[in-house]
Scaffold this motif. Structure first.
Motif, mmCIF file in Angstrom:
data_model
loop_
_atom_site.group_PDB
_atom_site.id
_atom_site.type_symbol
_atom_site.label_atom_id
_atom_site.label_comp_id
_atom_site.label_asym_id
_atom_site.label_seq_id
_atom_site.Cartn_x
_atom_site.Cartn_y
_atom_site.Cartn_z
ATOM 1 N N ARG A 209 4.777 5.117 -5.608
ATOM 2 C CA ARG A 209 4.762 5.051 -7.078
ATOM 3 C C ARG A 209 3.999 6.223 -7.665
ATOM 4 O O ARG A 209 4.456 6.867 -8.617
ATOM 5 N N ARG A 210 2.852 6.521 -7.044
ATOM 6 C CA ARG A 210 2.055 7.638 -7.557
ATOM 7 C C ARG A 210 2.772 8.974 -7.373
ATOM 8 O O ARG A 210 2.572 9.903 -8.165
ATOM 9 N N GLU B 41 2.593 1.672 -3.393
ATOM 10 C CA GLU B 41 1.732 2.291 -4.403
ATOM 11 C C GLU B 41 1.657 3.800 -4.202
ATOM 12 O O GLU B 41 1.668 4.571 -5.171
ATOM 13 N N HIS C 7 0.837 -1.202 0.000
ATOM 14 C CA HIS C 7 0.000 0.000 0.000
ATOM 15 C C HIS C 7 0.876 1.257 0.000
ATOM 16 O O HIS C 7 0.623 2.206 -0.768
ATOM 17 N N ALA D 95 9.502 2.685 -3.874
ATOM 18 C CA ALA D 95 8.434 1.712 -4.102
ATOM 19 C C ALA D 95 9.005 0.311 -4.261
ATOM 20 O O ALA D 95 8.458 -0.662 -3.728
ATOM 21 N N THR E 17 0.649 -0.399 -11.641
ATOM 22 C CA THR E 17 -0.139 -0.155 -10.435
ATOM 23 C C THR E 17 0.051 -1.317 -9.458
ATOM 24 O O THR E 17 0.026 -2.490 -9.841
ATOM 25 N N ILE E 18 0.248 -0.962 -8.193
ATOM 26 C CA ILE E 18 0.496 -1.974 -7.161
ATOM 27 C C ILE E 18 -0.781 -2.140 -6.360
ATOM 28 O O ILE E 18 -1.070 -1.362 -5.445
ATOM 29 N N ALA E 19 -1.573 -3.119 -6.710
ATOM 30 C CA ALA E 19 -2.839 -3.390 -6.022
ATOM 31 C C ALA E 19 -2.627 -4.554 -5.063
ATOM 32 O O ALA E 19 -2.543 -5.712 -5.484
ATOM 33 N N TRP E 20 -2.574 -4.256 -3.793
ATOM 34 C CA TRP E 20 -2.217 -5.284 -2.821
ATOM 35 C C TRP E 20 -3.182 -6.451 -2.836
ATOM 36 O O TRP E 20 -2.774 -7.615 -2.693
#
Length: 577
Positions: free
Chosen positions: A521-522, A518, A515, A529, A560-563
């Motif tokens: 990253r944004r 991400e 989380h 990240a 995108t890092i979606a946990w």
């Protein structure tokens, strides 16, 4: 266990009785005409030799107090005897200064081998006579020596007995190590005495005992402080330090050296040590022990050569050879046992000390709903357990995983909430209250839900691990900054195993790192990240999808890092994972 079967901790009543028999392999030869050796815990009988080894049959009657509720599942009627027999073999070996084990292969390797092990200069017999002689003939008086020693040993108060048994085991194990690692053997012999000095020397640390260099720096820092404050600081430092350990070891050892050590016991010894040299040699032995433990520095070769006298010149200071150290250690342990007061009866919860019993933490479903003695201080522990159940049953959908009905605890939370003035005291309880109602369903809702939560929901506004879990599990967003997330992440991983802290479990720890990754990253912080993705992998290394996600990352911009997509199983009908 040797002491337990004497019944000194039992109340009057019936006993479970189990007779154990074993063969002890040894270099000690008992002859049939000598009869038997009886002790308060076991009997030794002469037995025909086994492939050149001498042997004795041991008989021990194990007695265990019958349970007051009678026979039922979980009641132990016998320990199996292995621990009992092994301890008795060690005591026999120690008291008679012989080799005695239930293992014929070990006994053969100690007594019959003709070639030394790798890194050892010679075979055990050349280091120590009698103990490793191929044959020791029993003589009149041996039975009395063993019986008297065992009587004194099991008659000690429990704390002293346990210390003596640890020391005896360490001593015997140290002798066995002579066959393959003489430096380790030397170290273990020192430790067999050190373990006693740490508990029974009665030493009270003084400021002068503290390391001089550290002491001077602290004294300098406290120079302008009031005397009362300075004394409190020094006392606090001493309370958290092991001071003057080497001196305590030496002084304890010297106080347990009886006149007989330099007289009757020295009669058959090659080059016995003098009292004048013993203090210096003991200090040297402790230094060698520390050098081996902390740096694996070998004990000087002249101390571990076969056939050496007890005292050897190591430079300009006398030092104990391994034979000399063994005689000193054995004498001190003997004196420690002999000087201990005899205790006929003693109150002691012996069942916790029975072998083959392991104490483990019960699964949360057995205690999470218990209300006995419940206060807000138990909130983090119970919340951690509830999070674990939600992770298993809801997030991972583990077969047969369930959540426990904790409404009795929630009722107590409702009662105590108005008395808790600090947010930190309320948050773990409120989080439990909130998470349970999110997944338990309307049939399990409390009457005060959701009014109680609405009253205190502002507690979740500021960053905390409890608030983070409540948000991430329910899909709600926070308005926390990246700096606040990073600080919370750092603080959590520093303190998560401390008492009174909520532990969210490995899966959600990985989710937390992802989380925050991400978020970075944004914000364009790709290097950070990637660090957090690596931390997530190391937080939950059993997650194949997570490992594959990390391995697939290239030098191109991060996806995108979606946990939840990475860590959780896909929902039915979802083909995206």
């Amino acid at each position: 266990m040797l002491q337990i079967i004497t019944e000194k901790f039992y109340k009057p009543g019936e006993r479970y009785e189990t007779l154990h028999r074993a063969v002890f392999f040894t270099n000690y030869r008992m002859f049939a005409r000598a009869g038997r050796i009886e002790t308060p815990v076991g009997v030794l009988l002469p037995t025909t030799g086994f492939e050149g080894l001498a042997a004795m049959t041991c008989e021990m009657l194990e007695k265990i107090e019958k349970h007051p509720d009678g026979d039922k599942p979980g009641v132990m009627i016998s320990t199996g005897g292995a621990s009992l027999l092994n301890d008795f073999a060690a005591v026999v070996a120690f008291a008679l200064d012989i080799t005695c084990t239930p293992d014929p292969d070990l006994t053969r390797r100690l007594l019959a081998t003709e070639r030394p092990s790798l890194g050892v200069q010679t075979v055990p017999n050349n280091f120590m006579k009698r103990t490793f002689d191929k044959q020791v003939i029993s003589k009149e008086g041996d039975a009395d020596v063993l019986a008297q020693f065992v009587t004194h040993l099991v008659g000690l108060e429990r704390k002293r007995f346990e210390a003596a048994m640890r020391s005896i085991r360490q001593y015997i194990t140290g002798l066995h190590r002579i066959a393959d690692n003489v430096s380790l053997a030397y170290t273990q012999l020192v430790m067999s005495v050190e373990s006693l000095s740490q508990q029974f020397d009665g030493h009270v640390a003084e400021w002068a005992d503290y390391d001089r260099r550290k002491r001077e720096k602290i004294d300098e820092a406290l120079e302008d402080a009031p005397a009362e404050i300075g004394d409190k600081v020094r006392d606090a430092v001493l309370a958290n330090e092991h001071v003057a350990i080497a001196r305590r070891f030496r002084d304890f050892a010297l106080s347990h050296v009886a006149p007989s050590f330099f007289r009757s016991e020295a009669a058959q010894t090659v080059g016995p040590i003098s009292r004048g040299d013993l203090a210096v040699a003991l200090q040297k032995a402790y230094t060698l022990r520390s050098r081996y433990v902390h740096g694996l520095h070998e004990v000087p070769g002249q101390l571990t050569m076969g056939g050496m006298p007890e005292i050897v010149d190591d430079g300009d200071r006398p030092a104990l050879s391994i034979a000399g150290l063994a005689r000193v250690a054995r004498h001190i342990i003997m004196q420690f046992v002999a000087r201990g007061p005899f205790v006929e009866r003693e109150e002691f919860d012996y069942r916790r000390s029975l072998p083959n019993i392991v104490t483990v933490r019960m699964a949360p479903e057995y205690w999470i709903a218990n209300t006995g003695g419940f206060t807000y201080k138990h909130g983090p522990e119970k919340l951690s357990a509830l999070i674990g159940q939600i992770t298993s049953a809801v997030l991972l959908r583990t077969p047969d995983a369930k959540m426990t009905d904790i409404r009795p605890v929630l009722a107590m939370i409702e009662e105590m909430m108005t008395s808790l003035q600090k947010v930190g005291q309320r948050l773990p309880l409120l989080t439990m209250y909130f998470l349970f109602h999110q997944w338990a369903g309307p049939d399990f809702s409390r009457e005060q839900w959701p009014a109680l939560f609405e009253k205190y929901k502002s507690d979740f506004d500021n960053p905390s691990i409890e608030s983070f879990v409540a948000h991430i599990l329910t899909g709600h967003q926070t308005d926390w900054t990246l700096e606040q997330f990073e600080e919370l992440h750092r603080d959590y991983f520093r303190a998560r195993h401390q008492t009174g802290k909520t532990n969210i479990g490995r899966l959600l720890e990985a989710a937390f790192s992802l989380h925050v990754a991400e978020f970075n990253r944004r914000e364009g912080h790709e290097a950070r990240a990637r660090e957090l993705i690596a931390l997530a992998v190391e937080a939950e290394p059993s997650q194949a999808n997570l490992r594959n996600f990390e391995a697939a990352l290239t030098s191109a911009p991060l996806p995108t890092i979606a946990w939840d997509v990475i860590l959780l199983p896909p929902k039915k009908g979802d083909q995206s994972a």
